[in-house]
Scaffold this active site. Structure first.
Site, PDB file in Angstrom:
ATOM      1  N   HIS A  92      10.523 -34.836  38.226  1.00  0.00           N
ATOM      2  CA  HIS A  92       9.699 -34.404  39.358  1.00  0.00           C
ATOM      3  C   HIS A  92       8.915 -33.176  38.936  1.00  0.00           C
ATOM      4  O   HIS A  92       9.429 -32.318  38.220  1.00  0.00           O
ATOM      5  CB  HIS A  92      10.568 -34.089  40.583  1.00  0.00           C
ATOM      6  CG  HIS A  92       9.809 -34.077  41.867  1.00  0.00           C
ATOM      7  ND1 HIS A  92       9.591 -35.215  42.614  1.00  0.00           N
ATOM      8  CD2 HIS A  92       9.193 -33.071  42.532  1.00  0.00           C
ATOM      9  CE1 HIS A  92       8.889 -34.901  43.696  1.00  0.00           C
ATOM     10  NE2 HIS A  92       8.627 -33.601  43.670  1.00  0.00           N
ATOM     11  N   ASP A 170      12.828 -33.361  55.034  1.00  0.00           N
ATOM     12  CA  ASP A 170      11.771 -32.926  54.110  1.00  0.00           C
ATOM     13  C   ASP A 170      10.448 -33.594  54.456  1.00  0.00           C
ATOM     14  O   ASP A 170       9.398 -32.965  54.376  1.00  0.00           O
ATOM     15  CB  ASP A 170      12.131 -33.225  52.648  1.00  0.00           C
ATOM     16  CG  ASP A 170      10.997 -32.803  51.725  1.00  0.00           C
ATOM     17  OD1 ASP A 170      10.639 -31.606  51.747  1.00  0.00           O
ATOM     18  OD2 ASP A 170      10.424 -33.650  51.017  1.00  0.00           O
ATOM     19  N   ARG A 177       4.245 -28.057  56.215  1.00  0.00           N
ATOM     20  CA  ARG A 177       3.860 -27.020  55.241  1.00  0.00           C
ATOM     21  C   ARG A 177       2.430 -27.229  54.783  1.00  0.00           C
ATOM     22  O   ARG A 177       1.690 -26.276  54.546  1.00  0.00           O
ATOM     23  CB  ARG A 177       4.798 -27.068  54.025  1.00  0.00           C
ATOM     24  CG  ARG A 177       6.174 -26.516  54.304  1.00  0.00           C
ATOM     25  CD  ARG A 177       7.130 -26.876  53.183  1.00  0.00           C
ATOM     26  NE  ARG A 177       6.717 -26.343  51.903  1.00  0.00           N
ATOM     27  CZ  ARG A 177       6.958 -26.941  50.728  1.00  0.00           C
ATOM     28  NH1 ARG A 177       7.603 -28.081  50.669  1.00  0.00           N
ATOM     29  NH2 ARG A 177       6.565 -26.388  49.613  1.00  0.00           N
ATOM     30  N   SER A 192      12.709 -28.710  48.946  1.00  0.00           N
ATOM     31  CA  SER A 192      11.948 -29.943  49.155  1.00  0.00           C
ATOM     32  C   SER A 192      12.131 -30.892  47.979  1.00  0.00           C
ATOM     33  O   SER A 192      12.479 -32.070  48.144  1.00  0.00           O
ATOM     34  CB  SER A 192      10.463 -29.576  49.337  1.00  0.00           C
ATOM     35  OG  SER A 192       9.635 -30.692  49.157  1.00  0.00           O
ATOM     36  N   LYS A 196      15.072 -34.460  47.961  1.00  0.00           N
ATOM     37  CA  LYS A 196      14.675 -35.851  47.677  1.00  0.00           C
ATOM     38  C   LYS A 196      15.372 -36.372  46.429  1.00  0.00           C
ATOM     39  O   LYS A 196      15.790 -37.521  46.374  1.00  0.00           O
ATOM     40  CB  LYS A 196      13.153 -35.925  47.429  1.00  0.00           C
ATOM     41  CG  LYS A 196      12.312 -35.804  48.674  1.00  0.00           C
ATOM     42  CD  LYS A 196      10.854 -36.110  48.384  1.00  0.00           C
ATOM     43  CE  LYS A 196      10.146 -35.028  47.616  1.00  0.00           C
ATOM     44  NZ  LYS A 196       9.589 -33.932  48.390  1.00  0.00           N
TER      45      LYS A 196
HETATM   46  N1  URA Z   1       6.914 -31.383  45.294  1.00  0.00           N
HETATM   47  C1  URA Z   1       7.712 -31.525  46.382  1.00  0.00           C
HETATM   48  O1  URA Z   1       8.340 -32.556  46.568  1.00  0.00           O
HETATM   49  N2  URA Z   1       7.793 -30.495  47.239  1.00  0.00           N
HETATM   50  C2  URA Z   1       7.144 -29.334  47.059  1.00  0.00           C
HETATM   51  O2  URA Z   1       7.290 -28.450  47.871  1.00  0.00           O
HETATM   52  C3  URA Z   1       6.303 -29.186  45.937  1.00  0.00           C
HETATM   53  C4  URA Z   1       6.212 -30.235  45.059  1.00  0.00           C
END
Ligand code: URA
Length: 432
Positions: A92, A170, A177, A192, A196
């Protein structure tokens, strides 16, 4: 058992005044917001208080755990291929400009024997999202059932899906956000990303933590702290987690947008593409394979011999995409030319990200449809010579009224000098 009841103004006030939220207050507010008992206005105020006041490590850990608990946590450890457990591994990014790396990286790792369960996100602020990019492929769908994800992991080695019921807190907070100027917050980014990733069922995780103008956290010190926080959160939840700190002061590659980034990823999968995109794809692939305990295949070979491209075609076909149909391109175009001759010293990532967002590649209201064909091409990258009047950028959109604001974002973004600036390393550090 003692029962605590809270109300949103009390929770907001604690954080507004710089206090640490008790565990029970965090559990309550995440649960109440997920189920509609805390209003968007109240969560917006709390997010702004967190943005301004920060959170302790203990608060971040609890906030993340509460977001994971807001939905299901997937488990694929029972799945087998050739009688062996799957090597579950994911990656990620904390968000960048031109950051299409997931698109070539996932098939490279598939071709090396990994299984990637990827809960991917949509664009946030000036940064693009993997889902918005992949959905530019005609027919591609990221709405997968759990059964479908399990089938794909066994049959082809990956599934890229909208988080859906994973960490639903989230999903709501992320959207809020994006429209309340509260993206650039270490606790909110860390929770966040990690909620996930913990919920999606991977066993190993590699994080790409961006540093520079195009990142949410600009300085190396902040990104390092973010990386350490996320590695700690992953490890505490049983994921083998590590991070690379990588440069995001200039966009990755030569394409920024949705469909244009898919096209550039296809070049990489065909064995070509910009050097920086290839370098970062391979650096992250090495980390993922190592974290998953896979060795024996050189990820670079999969780009040379076409096996990564075969895996990408299989992934797209499994999710309904049709690569034989043309990718969308914005109907209108505009060029930005070099004001003088010399060498391009810098192209500012944040300015390019904002320009592409203004062209329509991102959202400014919740649920807005992005333009798949909006984006830009970079003709001259840092280090390359340019002659006055030559195009440096071509911009694409379906809505020509958007050019003025996009071009304004690019004012001062391209620095040209007599000599090339010293190259910056793409991979700055590794955090384990
Ligand atoms: N990727 C995400 O899933 N959340 C964030 O806040 C920034 C990047």
């Amino acid at each position: 058992m003692t029962r605590f009841t809270f109300d949103a103004p009390t929770v907001i006030r604690i954080k507004r005044d710089g206090g640490a939220l008790p565990d029970v207050a965090i559990d309550w507010v995440i649960d109440a917001y997920t189920h509609g008992r805390v209003a968007d206005e109240q969560m917006s105020a709390l997010l702004m208080a967190i943005f301004l006041r920060g959170m302790t490590d203990a608060e971040i850990a609890r906030w993340t755990a509460a977001m994971v608990d807001s939905g299901a946590r997937l488990d694929f450890t029972d799945l087998r291929r050739d009688g062996k457990p799957l090597a579950l591994v994911d990656k990620h990014s904390t968000g960048g400009v031109g950051d299409k790396i997931t698109i070539p990286l996932v098939p490279v790792v598939m071709a090396c024997g990994g299984a990637v369960p990827q809960a991917a996100g949509r664009g946030l602020g000036h940064t693009g999202g993997t889902l918005d990019k992949l959905e530019a492929i005609p027919g591609f769908s990221a709405e997968l059932t759990i059964d479908r994800i399990r089938e794909q992991l066994c049959d082809i080695g990956a599934a890229v899906f909208a988080a859906g019921e994973l960490a639903p807190a989230d999903r709501k907070i992320y959207a809020l956000r994006d429209i309340t100027a509260t993206t650039e917050s270490l606790p909110l980014i860390a929770s966040s990303v990690m909620s996930k990733k913990i919920a999606e069922g991977t066993r190993a995780l590699v994080l790409d933590c961006k540093v520079g103008s195009g990142a949410f956290l600009k300085t190396e010190a902040e990104s390092r702290e973010l990386a350490r926080t996320m590695v700690r959160l992953g490890t505490a939840h049983g994921l083998r987690t590590r991070a690379l700190l990588t440069d995001m002061s200039t966009p990755l590659g030569r394409a920024v947008g949705n469909a244009v980034e898919v096209a550039e990823s296809l070049e990489v999968l065909a064995g070509g593409g910009p050097d920086d995109v290839v370098e970062l794809t391979l650096a992250l692939a090495h980390e993922m394979l190592d974290a998953a305990g896979l060795d024996g295949v050189d990820p670079a070979d999969t780009l040379r011999d076409g096996t990564a491209m075969d895996r990408f075609r299989a992934l797209v076909a499994a999710q309904g995409g049709d690569l034989s149909r043309p990718l969308p391109v914005g109907r209108c175009r505009e060029t930005v030319t070099a004001p003088e001759s010399g060498v391009v010293q810098d192209i500012d990532a944040l300015a390019v990200g904002m320009a592409v967002w203004r062209l329509g590649a991102g959202r400014s209201a919740p649920g807005e449809q992005v333009q798949f064909g909006a984006g830009l091409h970079i003709h001259r990258r840092p280090g390359e010579p340019v002659t006055a009047g030559e195009p440096v950028l071509t911009l694409y959109t379906d809505i020509p009224e958007r050019f003025e604001a996009a071009v304004a974002e690019l004012d001062g973004a391209i620095r040209i000098g007599h000599t090339a600036a010293p190259p910056r390393p793409l991979v700055i550090d590794r955090i384990v």
